[in-house]
Design a protein around this motif. Sequence first.
Motif, mmCIF file in Angstrom:
data_model
loop_
_atom_site.group_PDB
_atom_site.id
_atom_site.type_symbol
_atom_site.label_atom_id
_atom_site.label_comp_id
_atom_site.label_asym_id
_atom_site.label_seq_id
_atom_site.Cartn_x
_atom_site.Cartn_y
_atom_site.Cartn_z
ATOM 1 N N GLU A 59 -39.308 -54.499 -15.100
ATOM 2 C CA GLU A 59 -39.565 -53.752 -13.870
ATOM 3 C C GLU A 59 -38.872 -54.550 -12.764
ATOM 4 O OE1 GLU A 59 -43.699 -53.828 -12.722
ATOM 5 O OE2 GLU A 59 -43.232 -53.075 -10.711
ATOM 6 N N VAL A 60 -37.994 -53.921 -11.995
ATOM 7 C CA VAL A 60 -37.152 -54.671 -11.059
ATOM 8 C C VAL A 60 -37.333 -54.185 -9.628
ATOM 9 C CG1 VAL A 60 -34.800 -55.361 -10.452
ATOM 10 C CG2 VAL A 60 -35.420 -55.056 -12.857
ATOM 11 N N VAL A 61 -37.667 -55.113 -8.719
ATOM 12 C CA VAL A 61 -37.687 -54.827 -7.285
ATOM 13 C C VAL A 61 -36.557 -55.634 -6.650
ATOM 14 C CG1 VAL A 61 -38.977 -55.011 -5.126
ATOM 15 C CG2 VAL A 61 -40.167 -54.416 -7.254
ATOM 16 N N LEU A 62 -35.627 -54.931 -5.991
ATOM 17 C CA LEU A 62 -34.461 -55.564 -5.379
ATOM 18 C C LEU A 62 -34.607 -55.496 -3.860
ATOM 19 C CD1 LEU A 62 -31.541 -56.687 -5.476
ATOM 20 C CD2 LEU A 62 -30.745 -54.321 -5.676
ATOM 21 N N VAL A 63 -34.828 -56.637 -3.229
ATOM 22 C CA VAL A 63 -34.926 -56.697 -1.769
ATOM 23 C C VAL A 63 -33.528 -57.000 -1.254
ATOM 24 C CG1 VAL A 63 -36.005 -57.811 0.203
ATOM 25 C CG2 VAL A 63 -37.304 -57.506 -1.923
ATOM 26 N N SER A 64 -32.932 -56.014 -0.571
ATOM 27 C CA SER A 64 -31.503 -56.088 -0.272
ATOM 28 C C SER A 64 -31.211 -56.106 1.217
ATOM 29 C CB SER A 64 -30.804 -54.882 -0.920
ATOM 30 O OG SER A 64 -29.438 -54.853 -0.549
ATOM 31 N N GLY A 65 -30.357 -57.033 1.630
ATOM 32 C CA GLY A 65 -29.785 -56.997 2.968
ATOM 33 C C GLY A 65 -28.759 -55.875 3.056
ATOM 34 N N PRO A 66 -28.128 -55.712 4.246
ATOM 35 C CA PRO A 66 -27.197 -54.592 4.452
ATOM 36 C C PRO A 66 -25.927 -54.714 3.615
ATOM 37 C CG PRO A 66 -27.194 -56.101 6.347
ATOM 38 C CD PRO A 66 -28.297 -56.550 5.453
ATOM 39 N N VAL A 67 -25.767 -53.849 2.627
ATOM 40 C CA VAL A 67 -24.571 -53.804 1.779
ATOM 41 C C VAL A 67 -24.193 -52.345 1.560
ATOM 42 C CG1 VAL A 67 -25.164 -55.929 0.534
ATOM 43 C CG2 VAL A 67 -25.878 -53.724 -0.392
ATOM 44 N N ALA A 68 -22.981 -52.124 1.060
ATOM 45 C CA ALA A 68 -22.513 -50.761 0.799
ATOM 46 C C ALA A 68 -22.504 -50.514 -0.697
ATOM 47 C CB ALA A 68 -21.115 -50.581 1.394
ATOM 48 N N LEU A 69 -23.664 -50.636 -1.349
ATOM 49 C CA LEU A 69 -23.744 -50.472 -2.803
ATOM 50 C C LEU A 69 -24.862 -49.494 -3.132
ATOM 51 C CD1 LEU A 69 -23.536 -54.247 -3.866
ATOM 52 C CD2 LEU A 69 -21.724 -52.539 -4.084
ATOM 53 N N PRO A 70 -24.671 -48.675 -4.177
ATOM 54 C CA PRO A 70 -25.744 -47.755 -4.583
ATOM 55 C C PRO A 70 -26.856 -48.500 -5.322
ATOM 56 C CG PRO A 70 -23.879 -47.574 -6.079
ATOM 57 C CD PRO A 70 -23.465 -48.548 -5.006
ATOM 58 N N VAL A 71 -28.041 -47.928 -5.319
ATOM 59 C CA VAL A 71 -29.175 -48.531 -6.035
ATOM 60 C C VAL A 71 -28.899 -48.470 -7.540
ATOM 61 C CG1 VAL A 71 -31.666 -48.480 -6.368
ATOM 62 C CG2 VAL A 71 -30.695 -47.621 -4.230
ATOM 63 N N PRO A 72 -28.965 -49.599 -8.244
ATOM 64 C CA PRO A 72 -28.740 -49.559 -9.701
ATOM 65 C C PRO A 72 -29.806 -48.725 -10.409
ATOM 66 C CG PRO A 72 -28.618 -51.828 -8.879
ATOM 67 C CD PRO A 72 -29.179 -50.980 -7.762
ATOM 68 N N TYR A 73 -29.418 -48.124 -11.504
ATOM 69 C CA TYR A 73 -30.321 -47.305 -12.318
ATOM 70 C C TYR A 73 -31.576 -48.093 -12.720
ATOM 71 C CZ TYR A 73 -32.032 -44.669 -16.329
ATOM 72 O OH TYR A 73 -32.822 -43.969 -17.204
ATOM 73 N N GLY A 74 -32.732 -47.513 -12.489
ATOM 74 C CA GLY A 74 -33.984 -48.142 -12.935
ATOM 75 C C GLY A 74 -34.506 -49.238 -12.022
ATOM 76 N N VAL A 75 -33.900 -49.401 -10.849
ATOM 77 C CA VAL A 75 -34.268 -50.482 -9.930
ATOM 78 C C VAL A 75 -34.904 -49.886 -8.674
ATOM 79 C CG1 VAL A 75 -33.288 -52.248 -8.383
ATOM 80 C CG2 VAL A 75 -32.490 -52.065 -10.762
ATOM 81 N N THR A 76 -35.978 -50.518 -8.171
ATOM 82 C CA THR A 76 -36.571 -50.132 -6.886
ATOM 83 C C THR A 76 -35.962 -51.004 -5.800
ATOM 84 O OG1 THR A 76 -38.645 -49.576 -7.963
ATOM 85 C CG2 THR A 76 -38.717 -49.950 -5.575
ATOM 86 N N ARG A 77 -35.321 -50.385 -4.807
ATOM 87 C CA ARG A 77 -34.700 -51.175 -3.746
ATOM 88 C C ARG A 77 -35.513 -51.109 -2.467
ATOM 89 N NH1 ARG A 77 -28.576 -50.180 -1.796
ATOM 90 N NH2 ARG A 77 -29.396 -48.148 -1.203
ATOM 91 N N VAL A 78 -35.706 -52.261 -1.817
ATOM 92 C CA VAL A 78 -36.303 -52.338 -0.486
ATOM 93 C C VAL A 78 -35.207 -52.874 0.435
ATOM 94 C CG1 VAL A 78 -38.149 -53.329 0.915
ATOM 95 C CG2 VAL A 78 -38.529 -52.901 -1.533
ATOM 96 N N SER A 79 -34.796 -52.086 1.431
ATOM 97 C CA SER A 79 -33.680 -52.476 2.306
ATOM 98 C C SER A 79 -34.187 -53.163 3.561
ATOM 99 C CB SER A 79 -32.867 -51.240 2.704
ATOM 100 O OG SER A 79 -32.237 -50.697 1.568
ATOM 101 N N VAL A 80 -33.617 -54.319 3.864
ATOM 102 C CA VAL A 80 -33.996 -55.082 5.060
ATOM 103 C C VAL A 80 -32.740 -55.554 5.782
ATOM 104 C CG1 VAL A 80 -36.162 -55.894 4.022
ATOM 105 C CG2 VAL A 80 -34.080 -57.278 3.794
ATOM 106 N N GLN A 81 -32.932 -56.051 7.011
ATOM 107 C CA GLN A 81 -31.815 -56.599 7.774
ATOM 108 C C GLN A 81 -31.924 -58.129 7.896
ATOM 109 O OE1 GLN A 81 -29.184 -54.885 9.702
ATOM 110 N NE2 GLN A 81 -29.648 -53.139 8.429
ATOM 111 N N SER A 82 -33.019 -58.613 8.460
ATOM 112 C CA SER A 82 -33.122 -60.037 8.807
ATOM 113 C C SER A 82 -33.811 -60.843 7.710
ATOM 114 C CB SER A 82 -33.925 -60.175 10.101
ATOM 115 O OG SER A 82 -35.263 -59.779 9.853
ATOM 116 N N ALA A 83 -33.672 -62.181 7.825
ATOM 117 C CA ALA A 83 -34.366 -63.084 6.896
ATOM 118 C C ALA A 83 -35.881 -62.920 7.002
ATOM 119 C CB ALA A 83 -33.969 -64.531 7.185
ATOM 120 N N LEU A 84 -36.391 -62.721 8.228
ATOM 121 C CA LEU A 84 -37.846 -62.570 8.389
ATOM 122 C C LEU A 84 -38.334 -61.303 7.696
ATOM 123 C CD1 LEU A 84 -38.420 -63.747 12.101
ATOM 124 C CD2 LEU A 84 -38.728 -65.053 9.970
ATOM 125 N N ALA A 85 -37.554 -60.216 7.796
ATOM 126 C CA ALA A 85 -37.928 -58.973 7.109
ATOM 127 C C ALA A 85 -37.813 -59.128 5.596
ATOM 128 C CB ALA A 85 -37.053 -57.818 7.605
#
Lengths: 225, 225
Positions: A59-85
């Motif tokens: 089970e994969v949770v990907l906490v991602s900064g700003p990038v131009a990539l699609p969410v990989p298959y089977g992965v939950t992405r949480v998008s953030v900007q700053s280190a604090l977020a």
Amino acid sequence: VLCEAVISHFEAKRLAGRKVVLTAGPTFEAIDPVRGITNSSSGKMGYALARACAHAGAEVVLVSGPVALPVPYGVTRVSVQSALAMREAVAAAIDDADVFIGVAAVADYRPATPAEHKIKKSGEAMSIALTPNPDILAEVAARPNPPFCVGFAAESRDLDTYAEGKRRNKRLPMVVGNLVQDGLGQDDNQVVIYDEAGRHPVPRAAKDNLARSIVKHLADLLAAR
Amino acid sequence: VLCEAVISHFEAKRLAGRKVVLTAGPTFEAIDPVRGITNSSSGKMGYALARACAHAGAEVVLVSGPVALPVPYGVTRVSVQSALAMREAVAAAIDDADVFIGVAAVADYRPATPAEHKIKKSGEAMSIALTPNPDILAEVAARPNPPFCVGFAAESRDLDTYAEGKRRNKRLPMVVGNLVQDGLGQDDNQVVIYDEAGRHPVPRAAKDNLARSIVKHLADLLAAR
């Protein structure tokens, strides 16, 4: 997606039943409403690892900064900007995680006092006061009963010294090191894995193949615990 | 591409025989080999304008900072990172240009002395000394026999004051202003065109449609010269 589902079906499920939290990409630290400090991380290595972990059954949770990539298959992405977020999003996902992989190139510093409105150009020299950001990986590794923590070290020289130093200082079971000139923003890379047993060079390969090698190494160490 | 070629065929060729040079996207000003100062410009408005100019029959050179966008049909793209590199690429293309459109969110400042190697984290507060970047648009507008210059003003408040002020200070025939909260990074936007005759609001629309309205306005002013 169909193709990824088929590939996924034939991969060894080395991480079945495990929850993996990863960070990937750069962070963006606001100077004012439009400007900020960031870095040239493309997020490709972190996304490839998230994909490889999902293929391995996690089970994969990907906490991602700003990038131009699609969410990989089977992965939950949480998008953030700053280190604090990013730190908040990791904290929200980490309690029941078995593995934490800190791939993000988290900004070490943020502007001490971001401006509410766009700073007008004065034509004069100026400076920005910076304050250190939290070290998300060190914080996760210092938790009671921490997940299996994997660090990444991207250096421009003295890779062995810095990467193995990072592993020891943060008490990580595993660090993946690479020279920025070898892989930053590119589709392939060469890395060295550092663990209790020593250094393990992984030859140059596409980031997806590297990710599979890294996940295999990680799954072996995790199984031996 | 076929579809764009067909659309292009039916557009009025208001800029046939004209050469247009545009800048688009953010710039990235290196702090060290991996870090830098940038801004959250997506490049979408500049790319939409480059496309609209090509559709209108112009020869188009697009000098672009780092963005994740494909080259528009019929446009020549020159990719750069820093403001200094953008200035050089504009200088190389501008001599025979009829129109210059400065859409790029050029960083007003760059780190005074970028570090050759990755700066190691010290845990202490620090600061970055900044030095002003050249104003590419002002430099182009100040050339002898300058091309028809169009500026962009992205503000977080007081749009009329700042945008019309920019137009007068830099002696531009036309400035397009918008509030960053209205459009930054989004697919649509609302803008106000400022010229000698006054202010001309353009209602909210997709950036491709806005670009067509802006190019029409520009072609009218250019034809009336």
